[in-house]
Design an enzyme around this catalytic site. Structure first.
Site, PDB file in Angstrom:
ATOM      1  N   SER A 124      -1.056   4.209  -0.708  1.00 35.73           N
ATOM      2  CA  SER A 124      -1.232   5.015   0.504  1.00 35.73           C
ATOM      3  C   SER A 124      -0.032   5.918   0.709  1.00 35.73           C
ATOM      4  CB  SER A 124      -1.377   4.067   1.698  1.00 35.73           C
ATOM      5  OG  SER A 124      -1.223   4.768   2.897  1.00 35.73           O
ATOM      6  N   TYR A 149       1.310  -3.701   6.835  1.00 37.19           N
ATOM      7  CA  TYR A 149       0.336  -3.081   5.927  1.00 37.19           C
ATOM      8  C   TYR A 149       1.049  -2.131   4.965  1.00 37.19           C
ATOM      9  CZ  TYR A 149      -3.020   0.286   4.157  1.00 37.19           C
ATOM     10  OH  TYR A 149      -3.733   1.117   3.316  1.00 37.19           O
ATOM     11  N   LYS A 153       1.790  -2.356   0.732  1.00 40.24           N
ATOM     12  CA  LYS A 153       1.466  -1.355  -0.303  1.00 40.24           C
ATOM     13  C   LYS A 153       2.710  -1.033  -1.138  1.00 40.24           C
ATOM     14  CE  LYS A 153      -2.867  -0.740   0.440  1.00 40.24           C
ATOM     15  NZ  LYS A 153      -3.851  -1.145  -0.546  1.00 40.24           N
TER      16      LYS A 153
HETATM   17  P1  NAD Z   1     -12.493  -1.469   3.182  1.00 41.18           P
HETATM   18  O1  NAD Z   1     -12.006  -2.540   4.097  1.00 41.18           O
HETATM   19  O2  NAD Z   1     -13.723  -0.745   3.559  1.00 41.18           O
HETATM   20  O3  NAD Z   1     -12.687  -2.069   1.712  1.00 41.18           O
HETATM   21  C1  NAD Z   1     -11.910  -3.127   1.214  1.00 41.18           C
HETATM   22  C2  NAD Z   1     -12.876  -4.133   0.585  1.00 41.18           C
HETATM   23  O4  NAD Z   1     -12.110  -5.202   0.034  1.00 41.18           O
HETATM   24  C3  NAD Z   1     -13.833  -4.753   1.603  1.00 41.18           C
HETATM   25  O5  NAD Z   1     -15.155  -4.654   1.115  1.00 41.18           O
HETATM   26  C4  NAD Z   1     -13.386  -6.208   1.714  1.00 41.18           C
HETATM   27  O6  NAD Z   1     -14.472  -7.058   1.975  1.00 41.18           O
HETATM   28  C5  NAD Z   1     -12.742  -6.431   0.366  1.00 41.18           C
HETATM   29  N1  NAD Z   1     -11.672  -7.446   0.343  1.00 41.18           N
HETATM   30  C6  NAD Z   1     -10.608  -7.544   1.162  1.00 41.18           C
HETATM   31  N2  NAD Z   1      -9.839  -8.589   0.802  1.00 41.18           N
HETATM   32  C7  NAD Z   1     -10.432  -9.160  -0.274  1.00 41.18           C
HETATM   33  C8  NAD Z   1     -10.120 -10.258  -1.101  1.00 41.18           C
HETATM   34  N3  NAD Z   1      -9.030 -11.009  -0.883  1.00 41.18           N
HETATM   35  N4  NAD Z   1     -10.954 -10.563  -2.116  1.00 41.18           N
HETATM   36  C9  NAD Z   1     -12.059  -9.827  -2.345  1.00 41.18           C
HETATM   37  N5  NAD Z   1     -12.413  -8.772  -1.594  1.00 41.18           N
HETATM   38  C10 NAD Z   1     -11.602  -8.440  -0.583  1.00 41.18           C
HETATM   39  O7  NAD Z   1     -11.269  -0.463   2.977  1.00 41.18           O
HETATM   40  P2  NAD Z   1     -11.268   0.982   2.303  1.00 41.18           P
HETATM   41  O8  NAD Z   1     -11.045   1.975   3.376  1.00 41.18           O
HETATM   42  O9  NAD Z   1     -12.396   1.134   1.378  1.00 41.18           O
HETATM   43  O10 NAD Z   1      -9.898   0.877   1.491  1.00 41.18           O
HETATM   44  C11 NAD Z   1      -9.857   0.468   0.144  1.00 41.18           C
HETATM   45  C12 NAD Z   1      -8.411   0.381  -0.301  1.00 41.18           C
HETATM   46  O11 NAD Z   1      -7.787   1.649  -0.120  1.00 41.18           O
HETATM   47  C13 NAD Z   1      -7.577  -0.626   0.486  1.00 41.18           C
HETATM   48  O12 NAD Z   1      -6.696  -1.255  -0.404  1.00 41.18           O
HETATM   49  C14 NAD Z   1      -6.823   0.236   1.462  1.00 41.18           C
HETATM   50  O13 NAD Z   1      -5.609  -0.347   1.872  1.00 41.18           O
HETATM   51  C15 NAD Z   1      -6.593   1.485   0.632  1.00 41.18           C
HETATM   52  N6  NAD Z   1      -6.384   2.684   1.453  1.00 41.18           N
HETATM   53  C16 NAD Z   1      -7.326   3.023   2.386  1.00 41.18           C
HETATM   54  C17 NAD Z   1      -7.122   4.129   3.182  1.00 41.18           C
HETATM   55  C18 NAD Z   1      -8.150   4.518   4.230  1.00 41.18           C
HETATM   56  O14 NAD Z   1      -7.841   5.349   5.070  1.00 41.18           O
HETATM   57  N7  NAD Z   1      -9.363   3.980   4.226  1.00 41.18           N
HETATM   58  C19 NAD Z   1      -5.965   4.903   3.026  1.00 41.18           C
HETATM   59  C20 NAD Z   1      -5.022   4.533   2.064  1.00 41.18           C
HETATM   60  C21 NAD Z   1      -5.253   3.421   1.269  1.00 41.18           C
HETATM   61  C1  UD1 Z   2      -3.586   5.624   9.709  1.00 42.31           C
HETATM   62  C2  UD1 Z   2      -2.537   4.612   9.400  1.00 42.31           C
HETATM   63  C3  UD1 Z   2      -2.007   4.830   8.007  1.00 42.31           C
HETATM   64  C4  UD1 Z   2      -3.154   4.798   7.003  1.00 42.31           C
HETATM   65  C5  UD1 Z   2      -4.181   5.842   7.412  1.00 42.31           C
HETATM   66  C6  UD1 Z   2      -5.370   5.817   6.491  1.00 42.31           C
HETATM   67  C7  UD1 Z   2      -1.607   4.165  11.631  1.00 42.31           C
HETATM   68  C8  UD1 Z   2      -0.401   4.280  12.509  1.00 42.31           C
HETATM   69  N1  UD1 Z   2      -1.482   4.707  10.405  1.00 42.31           N
HETATM   70  O1  UD1 Z   2      -2.971   6.863   9.623  1.00 42.31           O
HETATM   71  O2  UD1 Z   2      -1.052   3.856   7.666  1.00 42.31           O
HETATM   72  O3  UD1 Z   2      -2.683   5.068   5.714  1.00 42.31           O
HETATM   73  O4  UD1 Z   2      -4.618   5.569   8.747  1.00 42.31           O
HETATM   74  O5  UD1 Z   2      -6.382   6.621   6.930  1.00 42.31           O
HETATM   75  O6  UD1 Z   2      -2.604   3.571  12.000  1.00 42.31           O
HETATM   76  N2  UD1 Z   2      -6.100   9.712  16.710  1.00 42.31           N
HETATM   77  C9  UD1 Z   2      -6.467  10.041  17.998  1.00 42.31           C
HETATM   78  N3  UD1 Z   2      -7.398   9.260  18.627  1.00 42.31           N
HETATM   79  C10 UD1 Z   2      -7.976   8.178  18.033  1.00 42.31           C
HETATM   80  C11 UD1 Z   2      -7.596   7.853  16.700  1.00 42.31           C
HETATM   81  C12 UD1 Z   2      -6.656   8.648  16.069  1.00 42.31           C
HETATM   82  O7  UD1 Z   2      -5.974  11.003  18.570  1.00 42.31           O
HETATM   83  O8  UD1 Z   2      -8.784   7.488  18.674  1.00 42.31           O
HETATM   84  C13 UD1 Z   2      -5.112  10.559  16.029  1.00 42.31           C
HETATM   85  C14 UD1 Z   2      -3.877   9.805  15.585  1.00 42.31           C
HETATM   86  O9  UD1 Z   2      -2.897   9.843  16.591  1.00 42.31           O
HETATM   87  C15 UD1 Z   2      -3.471  10.603  14.345  1.00 42.31           C
HETATM   88  C16 UD1 Z   2      -4.770  11.176  13.805  1.00 42.31           C
HETATM   89  O10 UD1 Z   2      -5.721  11.065  14.860  1.00 42.31           O
HETATM   90  O11 UD1 Z   2      -2.660  11.648  14.737  1.00 42.31           O
HETATM   91  C17 UD1 Z   2      -5.279  10.427  12.601  1.00 42.31           C
HETATM   92  O12 UD1 Z   2      -5.315   9.048  12.915  1.00 42.31           O
HETATM   93  P1  UD1 Z   2      -5.844   7.953  11.895  1.00 42.31           P
HETATM   94  O13 UD1 Z   2      -7.204   8.323  11.462  1.00 42.31           O
HETATM   95  O14 UD1 Z   2      -5.644   6.615  12.529  1.00 42.31           O
HETATM   96  O15 UD1 Z   2      -4.899   8.123  10.628  1.00 42.31           O
HETATM   97  P2  UD1 Z   2      -3.290   8.049  10.519  1.00 42.31           P
HETATM   98  O16 UD1 Z   2      -2.661   7.809  11.830  1.00 42.31           O
HETATM   99  O17 UD1 Z   2      -2.850   9.226   9.755  1.00 42.31           O
END
Ligand code: NAD
Ligand code: UD1
Length: 338
Positions: A124, A149, A153
């Site tokens: 991330s 979190y 990472k």
């Molecule tokens: P998500 O929660 O939708 O998907 C994660 C999946 O992993 C889920 O289906 C959950 O059931 C499974 N899981 C969790 N722990 C497990 C375990 N111990 N064993 C087996 N399965 C397990 O999340 P996502 O948004 O799809 O994110 C996927 C990855 O990307 C994560 O590692 C997350 O930290 C990373 N990531 C996500 C974002 C974002 O904004 N969504 C941003 C940066 C990084």
């Molecule tokens: C969040 C996580 C970040 C993660 C990322 C993945 C936090 C502090 N950070 O980032 O670690 O990697 O998600 O997508 O949670 N906002 C509003 N109203 C809302 C929700 C969000 O105004 O109800 C604003 C937030 O202040 C931010 C922007 O929207 O400025 C984006 O928010 P969000 O989607 O939560 O992402 P990040 O904060 O960038």
């Protein structure tokens, strides 16, 4: 080529499963369903006409992984499984380190035992910490993360670097995602958060569909163009495709790290007005206090992924808005029926 997708029943993982199946890969998904849905996998099958193999197991369950690797000749692993809620991680650090760090250790131990040494890891932009200059670029060292979190990472990145240093047979790709949003253009798959969404895009979508009354914009006194925070939002299908590029291009030993983002910042108010304009639906909102821990603005320098992986984000903000609404309006309660 057979790919193991951990967390493949989740938001990003399920989109990667579709791209893998469409590109001819065989796919095995391992997921404990703590935040994913098997429905996402049946939708992936509907979209592609191909069925991923599903193993319901926890990645911390070493015997289950050993059985999986014995049954399937896996060539590479894409590792999405983990917990991802920043706020929750502050209250439950043990759960986050146990799942995200220990889960990766157990997975890598099982891979090592099975002789599988190619992994693409979901990292991330949060690992750049609070002080990194914008745009974030891979040559900037990891910074100080402000929640368990983010720290989990950064810790996993370091563990994987050490594994690759110790044994050059490992090929490891760290993908640092910026802000993934959007949904599959079919309207069949998308983000389905449990409870109140923490993130902006699913919150906007749930307000638009009537599940929530209004959005609160967290702060409008930041030093940005319109006072609201700016982020680098990228389409989840583009992000999924980045993983295929990493599999195709990164076959050499060692660790490679790439930002996956568009290289552009968009403000919260721009997000709201784009959603309303593209989808022609109201999104009531109010201006509120800042959310603790939010940075004013960050976006990616995505040139390394362009130059080395031949990957660029192809979809624009209007695509992200239209696809999010297609998914949310056709599936108001996500993958749940009620
Ligand atoms: P998500 O929660 O939708 O998907 C994660 C999946 O992993 C889920 O289906 C959950 O059931 C499974 N899981 C969790 N722990 C497990 C375990 N111990 N064993 C087996 N399965 C397990 O999340 P996502 O948004 O799809 O994110 C996927 C990855 O990307 C994560 O590692 C997350 O930290 C990373 N990531 C996500 C974002 C974002 O904004 N969504 C941003 C940066 C990084
Ligand atoms: C969040 C996580 C970040 C993660 C990322 C993945 C936090 C502090 N950070 O980032 O670690 O990697 O998600 O997508 O949670 N906002 C509003 N109203 C809302 C929700 C969000 O105004 O109800 C604003 C937030 O202040 C931010 C922007 O929207 O400025 C984006 O928010 P969000 O989607 O939560 O992402 P990040 O904060 O960038």
């Amino acid at each position: 080529m057979k790919v193991l997708v951990t967390g493949g029943a989740g938001y990003i993982g399920s989109h990667a499963v579709v791209e893998l199946l469409e590109s001819g890969y065989q796919v095995v998904v391992v997921d404990n369903l703590c935040n994913g849905s098997e429905v996402a996998l049946s939708r992936a099958e509907e979209i592609t006409g191909k069925k991923p193999t599903f193993v319901r197991a926890d990645i911390r369950d070493r015997p289950a992984l050993d059985t999986l690797f014995a049954l399937h000749k896996i060539d590479a692993v894409i590792h999405f499984a983990g917990l991802k809620a920043v706020g929750e991680s502050v209250g439950k650090p043990l759960a986050y380190y146990e799942n995200n760090v220990n889960g990766t250790l157990v997975l890598c131990q099982a891979m090592e035992a099975a002789g599988v040494r190619r992994i693409v890891f979901s990292s991330s932009a949060t690992v750049y910490g609070n002080e990194a200059p914008i745009p974030y670029i891979e040559t900037t060292p990891r910074g100080t993360t402000s929640n368990p979190y983010g720290t989990s990472k950064a810790m996993v990145e370091k563990v994987l670097e050490d594994i690759a240093d110790a044994d050059r047979r490992w090929s490891i790709t760290l993908l640092r995602y910026f802000n993934p949003i959007g949904a599959h253009p079919s309207g069949k798959m998308g983000e389905d958060p449990l409870g109140v969404p923490n993130n902006l895009m699913p919150f906007i979508a749930q307000v638009a569909v009537g599940r929530r009354d209004e959005l609160t914009v967290f702060g409008n006194d930041y030093p940005t163009r319109d006072g609201t925070c700016e982020r680098d939002y990228l389409h989840v299908v583009d992000l999924a495709k980045g993983h295929l590029k990493a599999l195709e291009k990164n076959t050499k030993p060692g660790v490679n790290v790439y930002n996956l983002g568009t290289g552009m910042g968009t403000s919260v108010l721009d997000m709201v007005s784009s959603f309303i304009r593209v989808n022609n639906v109201p999104v009531p909102y109010k201006l509120g206090e800042r959310r603790e821990g939010d940075l004013p603005a960050f976006w990616a320098d995505a040139s390394k992924a362009r130059d080395e992986l031949d990957w660029v984000a192809e979809k624009n903000l209007d695509d992200m808005m239209a696809d999010t609404w297609r998914w949310q309006s056709r599936n108001p309660n996500g993958y749940r029926l009620l």
